[in-house]
Design a protein around this motif. Sequence first.
Motif, mmCIF file in Angstrom:
data_model
loop_
_atom_site.group_PDB
_atom_site.id
_atom_site.type_symbol
_atom_site.label_atom_id
_atom_site.label_comp_id
_atom_site.label_asym_id
_atom_site.label_seq_id
_atom_site.Cartn_x
_atom_site.Cartn_y
_atom_site.Cartn_z
ATOM 1 N N ILE A 1 0.792 -1.256 0.056
ATOM 2 C CA ILE A 1 -0.008 -0.023 0.051
ATOM 3 C C ILE A 1 0.845 1.348 0.280
ATOM 4 C CG2 ILE A 1 -1.597 1.475 1.402
ATOM 5 C CD1 ILE A 1 -2.973 -1.184 2.124
ATOM 6 N N SER A 2 1.957 1.329 0.841
ATOM 7 C CA SER A 2 2.933 2.600 0.924
ATOM 8 C C SER A 2 3.555 2.538 -0.459
ATOM 9 C CB SER A 2 3.893 2.190 2.215
ATOM 10 O OG SER A 2 3.187 2.183 3.278
ATOM 11 N N ALA A 3 3.968 1.467 -1.145
ATOM 12 C CA ALA A 3 4.556 1.755 -2.233
ATOM 13 C C ALA A 3 3.532 2.186 -3.393
ATOM 14 C CB ALA A 3 5.342 0.602 -2.892
ATOM 15 N N ALA A 4 2.577 1.720 -3.373
ATOM 16 C CA ALA A 4 1.581 2.452 -4.677
ATOM 17 C C ALA A 4 1.130 3.770 -4.208
ATOM 18 C CB ALA A 4 -0.056 1.504 -4.374
ATOM 19 N N LEU A 5 0.982 4.078 -2.991
ATOM 20 C CA LEU A 5 0.744 5.529 -2.730
ATOM 21 C C LEU A 5 1.859 6.411 -2.969
ATOM 22 C CD1 LEU A 5 -1.267 5.153 0.741
ATOM 23 C CD2 LEU A 5 -2.229 5.840 -1.262
ATOM 24 N N LEU B 1 3.440 5.481 7.259
ATOM 25 C CA LEU B 1 3.016 4.232 7.468
ATOM 26 C C LEU B 1 4.191 3.177 7.244
ATOM 27 C CD1 LEU B 1 -0.445 4.500 5.667
ATOM 28 C CD2 LEU B 1 0.002 4.213 7.988
ATOM 29 N N LEU B 2 5.144 3.289 6.443
ATOM 30 C CA LEU B 2 6.072 2.161 6.292
ATOM 31 C C LEU B 2 7.119 2.219 7.435
ATOM 32 C CD1 LEU B 2 7.088 0.196 4.345
ATOM 33 C CD2 LEU B 2 8.470 1.894 3.070
ATOM 34 N N LEU B 3 7.477 3.447 7.971
ATOM 35 C CA LEU B 3 8.413 3.542 8.638
ATOM 36 C C LEU B 3 8.019 3.210 10.190
ATOM 37 C CD1 LEU B 3 10.860 6.473 7.519
ATOM 38 C CD2 LEU B 3 11.144 4.030 7.235
ATOM 39 N N GLN B 4 6.675 3.203 10.569
ATOM 40 C CA GLN B 4 6.216 2.588 11.713
ATOM 41 C C GLN B 4 6.713 1.314 12.017
ATOM 42 O OE1 GLN B 4 1.876 3.897 11.157
ATOM 43 N NE2 GLN B 4 2.156 4.988 13.360
ATOM 44 N N LYS B 5 6.760 0.452 10.937
ATOM 45 C CA LYS B 5 6.946 -0.762 10.862
ATOM 46 C C LYS B 5 8.375 -1.139 11.264
ATOM 47 C CE LYS B 5 2.929 -2.638 9.926
ATOM 48 N NZ LYS B 5 2.252 -3.294 10.831
ATOM 49 N N VAL B 6 9.323 -0.267 11.265
ATOM 50 C CA VAL B 6 10.646 -0.334 11.283
ATOM 51 C C VAL B 6 10.953 -0.790 12.990
ATOM 52 C CG1 VAL B 6 12.967 0.681 11.591
ATOM 53 C CG2 VAL B 6 11.645 1.150 9.554
ATOM 54 N N GLN B 7 11.818 -1.423 13.193
ATOM 55 C CA GLN B 7 12.411 -1.849 14.313
ATOM 56 C C GLN B 7 13.776 -2.007 14.343
ATOM 57 O OE1 GLN B 7 10.754 -6.090 15.525
ATOM 58 N NE2 GLN B 7 8.582 -5.390 14.984
ATOM 59 N N VAL B 8 14.125 -1.181 15.667
ATOM 60 C CA VAL B 8 15.685 -1.136 16.064
ATOM 61 C C VAL B 8 15.904 -1.636 17.100
ATOM 62 C CG1 VAL B 8 17.418 0.697 16.158
ATOM 63 C CG2 VAL B 8 15.495 1.022 14.469
#
Length: 382
Positions: free
Chosen positions: A249-253, A299-306
Amino acid sequence: MKEQKHIVWLDVIRLLAILMVIGVHCIDPFYISPAMRGIPEYTTWAAIYGSLFRPSVPLFTMMTGLLLLPVKQPLGTFYKKRIYRILFPCIIWSILYNLFPWFTGILGLDKSIIGDFFCYTQGSESQAFSDSLKDVTMIPFQFSFKENHMWYMYLLLGIYLYMPFFSAWIEKATAKDKRIYLGIWSVSLFLPYMIAYIAPIFGINYLYGEATWNAYGLFYYFAGFNGYLVLGHYLKQGPNWSLSKTIYISAALFALGYYVTYTGFSAAAADSTSTEMDMELFFTFCSPNVAIMTAAVFLLLQKVQVRSEFAIKMLSNITKCGFGIYIVHYFLVGPFFLWIGPSSLPIPLQVPAMAICIFLVAWGFTAFMYKVLGKKAIYIMG
């Protein structure tokens, strides 16, 4: 009041937003400078990178909405903590930027160095103290082309003034209410294009009640960066999507927003009769194309885990130094362009190289100021 838990993925977004802002300013010489604009490859890469980096400022605003809405402090406390912290550094650095041309004259340097540092001043460079003093006295009302990036400080101060009042509604509004608000805001994002393209076709002079005697039309009260504040607040938890769904979804947007931004800017840049306003139309931050790119990145970077402790500490320090990096980096854009631009480095690599170098120097300087001055550094670096 309970202290808010540190959000590491938000530090990742802040780092990307800082790099994007620096990257945006790195391309300024590519299409602002008359000499560079005449070279097609520079114009092409200005469009590519300029479009890619548009989510920069909206991301900052979304983070502000996420962290500060609803406001939990009394009005005076909130203003003292937020406004005072940025007001003094803004004034200090705005003065330094505007006195720079005068300093070059004192040092006996040719006035062309002013245009080398600040491309927007090319053709109107002046080393006269009276001109520098005039710009300094105008700081309470406007930024100058020597500190072009300071436009955001006026916006940020306005957001801080507005937030405690807007917060009362945010605190009581349901999720549905916020979605309705964002829906109306989304309609307002199309106004720049309606004014530029649709209104002239139908001979509309006064769109939605706007007129020579009234600048506040139908969608005015839902328009602007306050929509990004609400969007950041609304997306704080993020949708319950899988990583793969989020990526798709993020890539499409992002791809859709990028296509509109890139093609629109490229068409204007290719037209020799286009004004700066014509070229910047598709770069407008409060436009549908930029908004969906910004939401996609968020939205995409919310999924990042450090998980690395070293990376977490580094990101935390960048967040601490972020404001200082922003206000000082513009001093470095011109010198690094003069160094990297004439080099043998391919043009596509020049912007990333400049952005990274400028970021590292600005970060190092800001961190050094905090190291030397301690807590007092906030009055200079924010």
